[in-house]
Scaffold this active site. Structure first.
Site, short mmCIF file in Angstrom:
data_model
loop_
_atom_site.label_atom_id
_atom_site.label_comp_id
_atom_site.label_asym_id
_atom_site.label_seq_id
_atom_site.Cartn_x
_atom_site.Cartn_y
_atom_site.Cartn_z
N ASP A 213 90.71 62.80 29.64
CA ASP A 213 89.81 62.35 28.56
C ASP A 213 88.87 63.52 28.22
OD1 ASP A 213 87.88 61.37 26.89
OD2 ASP A 213 87.55 59.51 28.01
N HIS A 218 81.19 64.17 26.92
CA HIS A 218 81.02 64.36 28.36
C HIS A 218 80.89 65.82 28.77
CE1 HIS A 218 82.13 60.19 28.31
NE2 HIS A 218 83.30 60.47 27.75
N ILE A 233 77.12 62.80 29.11
CA ILE A 233 77.11 61.66 30.03
C ILE A 233 78.46 61.56 30.74
CG2 ILE A 233 75.41 60.41 28.65
CD1 ILE A 233 77.71 58.60 27.63
N GLY A 236 82.80 56.49 31.33
CA GLY A 236 82.67 55.15 31.91
C GLY A 236 83.72 54.92 32.99
#
Ligand SMILES: CCCCCCC[C@@H](O)CC(=O)SCCNC(=O)CCNC(=O)[C@H](O)C(C)(C)COP(=O)(O)OP(=O)(O)OC[C@H]1O[C@@H](n2cnc3c(N)ncnc32)[C@H](O)[C@@H]1OP(=O)(O)O
Length: 333
Positions: A213, A218, A233, A236
Site C-alpha cells: 500500500d 503514509h 500517519i 490502518g
C-alpha cells in the site's frame, strides 16, 4: 473531473453498483509473508521471541514460515492502484481525503505462506453520510489451482468530502447485509482480561508500505498535511496487524492459525512512533479489544477477534523491554 488539481467529488450509485470487477490473479510468496509480519511489528521486542520467530523464519523440519491471519488483509490491495485506491466507475473523489474506516476478515483456511490466488471483488455497500461517502468493497480470495476459498475481506472506505449525493431527508444506503451486524462495538466496563503494549517505530509506515500500500498519506509529509495531519500517519491495516498480534500472543500461544474472524474500526489516526496499548476482554471464543495511542491516551481502533477455540487458562506476566502482557483470565467452563 478535477479543478485546481483537486478532484470534484461525485457519486452515481447506479453506475457504481452495476460495475462488474475483473478477477485479479496474483502470487503471494513467502518473502511477502515475512515482510508483512515485520511491518506489523513482529519480533520487534526480541529478535528471538519464540512466540513470533515462526512468522519470519522457518526452522529445520518446518517447511514454511507461518502467515499471520491479517496477512489476508493485503489481498484487497491487489484490486487497487497500488496507492490503496480502488477505482469504481461512478465514484469520483479526492484521493488525498480517503481514510480507511473498517476492516472485517473471515478466514476459512489457514493462510498459506506461499500461494497463487485469485480475488473476486464486488461493491458490498454504499452509504451517503452527508459529509462523506462510505464505500464497502468485498474481496473473496481463492486458491487458483483448487478453487478452494481462503478468506473474505470487507474493506470499508471513508471518502471525506464525497457525500451529499442523495436527498438529505432520505440518505442513500445500500449494503448486502445489516452493517450494524459488525460495526457496533461496546467496550466492557470490567477490567480487561489482558493488556498488551507495543512500540511502533518512526519508520513503521515506511516499512509497512513495502507490503503493497504505497498511499503517500503514509510517507509524504506534504500529502499528509493536505489530508489534515501534521505528518504521515500509519496505515490502518498496520494498526490492525498490531492488535491481531496482541490477541495471538496473549491468547493463542502465538499460533496464527487459531483465528477465524477479525473486525476493526479505525477510530483515529496513529502516528508512527506512538505506543499502542491493546486491552482485551475474552468472552468464550470472542476477544473484544480496544487499542489506544498511549502518548495521546486516545482510542484509535476497536473490534473483535473470533477464535476457533475457547482459549485455555495460562499465566503470563512477563515484563520485558517495555512490553507487557498482564493476563487476568480464567476460561468459562
Ligand atoms: C480495497 C482496499 C482499500 C483499502 C484502502 C486503505 C488505504 C489506506 O492507505 C488508507 C489508510 O490506511 S488511512 C489510516 C487509517 N484510518 C484512519 O486513520 C481513520 C481514523 N478514523 C477517523 O479519523 C474518523 O473515525 C473518521 C474521519 C473516519 C470519521 O470520523 P467523523 O468524521 O467524526 O465521523 P462521525 O461524525 O463520527 O460519523 C459519521 C458517520 O460515519 C460513520 N463512521 C464514523 N467513523 C467510521 C469508521 N471509522 N468506519 C466506518 N464508518 C464510520 C458513523 O457511524 C456515522 O454514520 P451514522 O451517522 O449513520 O452513524
Amino acid at each position: 473531473m478535477a479543478t485546481n488539481g483537486r478532484t470534484v467529488a461525485s457519486v452515481d450509485p447506479d453506475v457504481a453498483l452495476a460495475y462488474k470487477f475483473p478477477e485479479v490473479n496474483f502470487r503471494a510468496p513467502c518473502r511477502d509473508v515475512a515482510l508483512y509480519a515485520l511491518g506489523v511489528g513482529a519480533c520487534g521486542a526480541d529478535a528471538v521471541d519464540d512466540k513470533e520467530l515462526h512468522l519470519v523464519h522457518h526452522r529445520d523440519g518446518q517447511r514454511h514460515i507461518k502467515a499471520l491471519p491479517t496477512f489476508a488483509s493485503l489481498f484487497p490491495n491487489k484490486n487497487s492502484n497500488g496507492r490503496g485506491i480502488v477505482n469504481v466507475p461512478g465514484i469520483h473523489f479526492d484521493a488525498s481525503l480517503l481514510l480507511h474506516g473498517q476492516q472485517y476478515i473471515e478466514i476459512y483456511k489457514p493462510i498459506p505462506s506461499c500461494a497463487s490466488v485469485v480475488n473476486k471483488v464486488k461493491v458490498a455497500g454504499l452509504h451517503d453520510k452527508g459529509k462523506a461517502t462510505i464505500l464497502e468493497i468485498e474481496t473473496t480470495t481463492s486458491l487458483k489451482d483448487s478453487g478452494e476459498v481462503l478468506c473474505m475481506n470487507r474493506s470499508t472506505i471513508f471518502l471525506r468530502g464525497a457525500g451529499g449525493f442523495s436527498d438529505s431527508s432520505r440518505p442513500y444506503s445500500y449494503t448486502t447485509y445489516p452493517a450494524n451486524q459488525i460495526s457496533r462495538i461496546s467496550i466492557p466496563n470490567s477490567a480487561p482480561s489482558a493488556v498488551y503494549e507495543d512500540q511502533t517505530q518512526q519508520s513503521q509506515a515506511l516499512l509497512y508500505r513495502l507490503s503493497g500500500d504505497y498511499n503517500p498519506l503514509h510517507s509524504d509529509p506534504m500529502v499528509a498535511q493536505v489530508a489534515g495531519f501534521t505528518r504521515p500517519i500509519l496505515h490502518g491495516l498496520c494498526t490492525l496487524g498490531f492488535a491481531a498480534r496482541a490477541v495471538i500472543k496473549s491468547f493463542c500461544n502465538g499460533d496464527p492459525a487459531a483465528v477465524r474472524n477479525i473486525f476493526g474500526r479505525f477510530l483515529l489516526h496513529v502516528y508512527p512512533g506512538e505506543t499502542l496499548v491493546t486491552e482485551m476482554w475474552v468472552d468464550g471464543q470472542r476477544v473484544q479489544y480496544q487499542t489506544k495511542a498511549k502518548e495521546r491516551d486516545r482510542a484509535v481502533l476497536s473490534g473483535y477477534v473470533l477464535l476457533k477455540h475457547i482459549p485455555s487458562s495460562f499465566n503470563c506476566g512477563a515484563l520485558k523491554r517495555g512490553w507487557f502482557s498482564v493476563v487476568n483470565y480464567t476460561p468459562k467452563s
